[in-house]
Structure formats: structure tokens, C-alpha cells
Design a protein around this motif. Structure first.
Motif, PDB file in Angstrom:
ATOM      1  N   SER A  26       9.030  55.555 121.576  1.00  0.00           N
ATOM      2  CA  SER A  26       9.987  56.537 121.046  1.00  0.00           C
ATOM      3  C   SER A  26      11.407  56.190 121.458  1.00  0.00           C
ATOM      4  N   ARG A  30      14.198  55.264 118.711  1.00  0.00           N
ATOM      5  CA  ARG A  30      15.453  56.037 118.603  1.00  0.00           C
ATOM      6  C   ARG A  30      16.664  55.128 118.775  1.00  0.00           C
ATOM      7  N   GLU A  42       9.193  60.390 114.395  1.00  0.00           N
ATOM      8  CA  GLU A  42       8.382  60.371 115.607  1.00  0.00           C
ATOM      9  C   GLU A  42       6.953  60.726 115.196  1.00  0.00           C
ATOM     10  N   ALA A  90       7.848  55.647 115.153  1.00  0.00           N
ATOM     11  CA  ALA A  90       7.206  55.487 116.458  1.00  0.00           C
ATOM     12  C   ALA A  90       5.776  55.987 116.301  1.00  0.00           C
TER      13      ALA A  90
END
Length: 179
Positions: A26, A30, A42, A90
Motif C-alpha cells: 500500500s 500510494r 487499495e 495494491a
């Protein structure tokens, strides 16, 4: 691992930042989103509540739990692929079969496998608040199938600082590193 270029000329790139819990997927996803401006999802936020409850209760997911979730993620990517938009996702994507389903979202799907030391993974899991307890790390490691040589992707050591990991991915993708 097979590098880019796109298998289909002009196909948008869809990065799937993958790995077991605690690998930093993650965080890296990001950071790539901030650098590239591509739409980001996500994967954990698309889990049905039953999956979250199961993991929070210390029980590992099985394929039957994962297939509907992976289909949602592949469909999310496919919607953006149809519009010609690149994406960053992710998602654990632990097994090749899961990655095959995610690849259905777009021909330009490329995996960034965050991989590394089990001790560092446990340390990270123990220092954060997340529904996935550290006790499930072993089941994830048991499920994990490393990227095969014919899968388009890169393996990045989790010990790398975030910015270095991002630079490695962007260099592999031959993206502008000056931005």
C-alpha cells in the motif's frame, strides 16, 4: 520476469503492487500514485465484510473467499482499461491463478512484487493497526507463489526505502524519472 513494453501497442499500464501482508504494497502503491497521478485502488477496501471478519478472527482466507474479491478488482481495472486509463492497485495477488484473474483487467497488467525478510514483515505487522493479525503471516507465506519467469513483473526487496523502490519500478517501466 518479463519486462515491458506493453504486449498490446497503446494499452494502458496497470500496476499491481503485490505481496504478503506487511510488505509495504500500500505504501509503495500510494507513492507511485503520487508520482504518476494514475488512479489508485487499495484492494483491501474491496474485501467483503465476511473476509475482513474472517482475517480479523485469525482465520486465513481460502480460494472461495478470494475469487469474488479478485473478480471485483479485475473488473475495476477493466473499466479503466476500456477508457485507456492506467491504474495502480495494491493487492496481495499471492498465487499465479489470482494474478491471471487480475490480468483479465487489462493487457498492460504488470506486477510489482514486494518481497523480503520474514522478520521485517513481522516487525511491520506488529507495529501497525490492521485487520490482518501477524499470526496470519505464515499462512500467507505458505500460499505465496513467486512471480514466474513468464509473468510480467519485477521483484523489489522490501528493505529498500520507499523512494528507491519507486525509482526502481519507474526505471523498469521506462517512465520519466525527472517528474
Amino acid at each position: 520476469m518479463t519486462p515491458l513494453p506493453d504486449p498490446v501497442p497503446g494499452a494502458p499500464v496497470h500496476l499491481v503492487v503485490m505481496g504478503v501482508s506487511g510488505c509495504g504494497k500500500s505504501t509503495i502503491a500510494r507513492a507511485l500514485h503520487e508520482r504518476l497521478g494514475w488512479e489508485y485502488a487499495e484492494g483491501d477496501s474491496y474485501h467483503p465484510q465476511a473476509n475482513i471478519d474472517k482475517m480479523a478472527g485469525g482465520r486465513p482466507l481460502v480460494d472461495e473467499d478470494r475469487w469474488p474479491w479478485l473478480r471485483i478488482l479485475a473488473d475495476w481495472t477493466a473499466e479503466r482499461d476500456a477508457r485507456g486509463e492506467p491504474t495502480i492497485l495494491a493487492c496481495s495477488a499471492l498465487r499465479r491463478a489470482y494474478r491471471e484473474m487480475l490480468r483479465e483487467g487489462g493487457a498492460g497488467t504488470y506486477f510489482v512484487h514486494m518481497h523480503g525478510d520474514k522478520g521485517l514483515l513481522l516487525e511491520r505487522m506488529e507495529s501497525r493497526e490492521h485487520f490482518m493479525p501477524p499470526t496470519l503471516l505464515e499462512s500467507q507465506l505458505d500460499t505465496l507463489e513467486m512471480l514466474a519467469p513468464d509473468e510480467r513483473g519485477i521483484v523489489v526487496d522490501i528493505a529498500n526505502p520507499v523512494e528507491r523502490a519507486v525509482r526502481m519500478v519507474m526505471a523498469q517501466l521506462d517512465l520519466d524519472l525527472t517528474g
